[in-house]
Scaffold this active site. Structure first.
Site, PDB file in Angstrom:
ATOM      1  N   SER A  24       1.028  -0.972   0.064  1.00  0.00           N
ATOM      2  CA  SER A  24       0.113  -0.124   0.029  1.00  0.00           C
ATOM      3  C   SER A  24       0.917   1.305  -0.008  1.00  0.00           C
ATOM      4  O   SER A  24       0.243   2.338   0.090  1.00  0.00           O
ATOM      5  CB  SER A  24      -0.947   0.286   1.307  1.00  0.00           C
ATOM      6  OG  SER A  24      -2.015  -0.811   1.115  1.00  0.00           O
TER       7      SER A  24
ATOM      8  N   LYS B  22      -0.215   3.707  -2.499  1.00  0.00           N
ATOM      9  CA  LYS B  22      -1.351   4.675  -2.594  1.00  0.00           C
ATOM     10  C   LYS B  22      -0.853   6.140  -2.593  1.00  0.00           C
ATOM     11  O   LYS B  22      -1.648   6.965  -3.019  1.00  0.00           O
ATOM     12  CB  LYS B  22      -2.256   4.483  -1.268  1.00  0.00           C
ATOM     13  CG  LYS B  22      -2.921   3.067  -1.596  1.00  0.00           C
ATOM     14  CD  LYS B  22      -3.833   2.737  -0.198  1.00  0.00           C
ATOM     15  CE  LYS B  22      -4.724   1.709  -0.223  1.00  0.00           C
ATOM     16  NZ  LYS B  22      -4.112   0.326  -0.093  1.00  0.00           N
TER      17      LYS B  22
ATOM     18  N   SER C 247      -5.617   3.474   4.489  1.00  0.00           N
ATOM     19  CA  SER C 247      -5.280   2.424   3.703  1.00  0.00           C
ATOM     20  C   SER C 247      -6.409   1.469   3.097  1.00  0.00           C
ATOM     21  O   SER C 247      -6.567   0.494   2.797  1.00  0.00           O
ATOM     22  CB  SER C 247      -4.262   1.364   3.989  1.00  0.00           C
ATOM     23  OG  SER C 247      -3.283   0.899   3.131  1.00  0.00           O
TER      24      SER C 247
END
Length: 279
Positions: free
Chosen positions: A65, A68, A122
């Protein structure tokens, strides 16, 4: 696109400064000893790009993640309305890891709120929806993620989805230091990634959903964190990137492939203790 060009130039200048910087510009230069980190790759740099600590910084690894951060930058570069409502659909399901989400089909939030949830908590469906609703669709969005990476000089980085669910999202600690430096120029990213708690109202006629930040260090008074992002999938291990101020100096921290839920936070504390004891 002007923002993207400006950031590319600023990152290039930062990289040049890294090469030309003189020793002694930081109190953390040439520290003795070793922080004995558990993360497989680690990198700590001062604000001028000088390496304070490095461990296997060029190894290409899945980044989960941490992806992101790039998702948010690409969305913001496009200048899309942050107030526009985005509705979660079945297309936003995680069919790779089969993770769940409280953003059920029909949940509707502004693009700004989706960015906030993707970064602070997240939220995978929020990140996927941001890519799906990008002009030209998901394929075009991923192409822009990789184009942005190349513009930032991230030569060993590849992106495959906006949430970081695929193991094909890969990078190095050295490349991620560039990305973290670039992300710091976006006020919404610094705000979102350091927000500790947020209430949203994605369903009409229903109460709020409360989200918390995945970085527990934000609640630690010893830390002054300006930007952060965690990540985890099996292939990546536990990952953490941060911009923080330690003893009045801005530093970037990248920790990749830690095993154990708390290991990146433990490594961060070990780094900070080592830097303070040796400076």
């Amino acid at each position: 696109m002007r923002i993207a060009k400006t950031l590319a130039v600023s990152v290039a200048m930062w990289a040049l400064a890294s090469t030309a910087a003189h020793a002694g510009t930081s109190k953390f230069t040439d520290l003795p000893g070793n922080p004995e980190l558990k993360s497989a790759s680690a990198l700590v740099m001062d604000d001028e790009g000088n390496v304070i600590y490095g461990k296997d910084v060029n190894a290409v690894r899945p980044i989960a993640s941490i992806t992101k951060l790039m998702t948010a930058m690409v969305v913001l570069d496009a200048g899309l309305s942050l107030d526009e409502k985005i509705t979660i659909t079945k297309a936003d399901r995680d069919l790779i890891r089969l993770t769940g989400s409280r953003l059920q089909y029909g949940a509707s939030l502004s693009r700004r709120e989706m960015i906030l949830l993707a970064l602070m908590s997240s939220e995978n469906r929020a990140a996927t929806a941001l890519g799906r609703t990008y002009p030209g669709g998901m394929e075009n969005f991923i192409a822009h993620m990789n184009r942005k990476a190349r513009a930032l000089g991230m030569q060993n980085t590849r992106f495959a989805d906006p949430a970081g669910l695929k193991a094909e999202n890969v990078s190095t600690a050295a490349d991620l230091a560039r990305m973290v430096k670039a992300a710091e120029a976006y006020p919404l990213i610094t705000e979102a990634s350091t927000t500790t708690r947020m209430d949203v109202y994605p369903f009409k006629g229903r109460g709020h959903l409360t989200y918390g930040n995945t970085n527990r260090l934000l609640k630690n008074a010893s830390w002054d964190i300006e930007l952060s992002k965690t990540g985890y999938i099996n292939e990546a291990g536990r990952c953490l990137v941060m911009n923080a101020t330690i003893e009045g100096e801005d530093v970037s921290i990248v920790l990749l492939n830690s095993f154990g839920k708390l290991t990146p936070f433990g490594d961060s504390n070990r780094l900070r203790k080592w830097m303070l004891a040796s400076s």
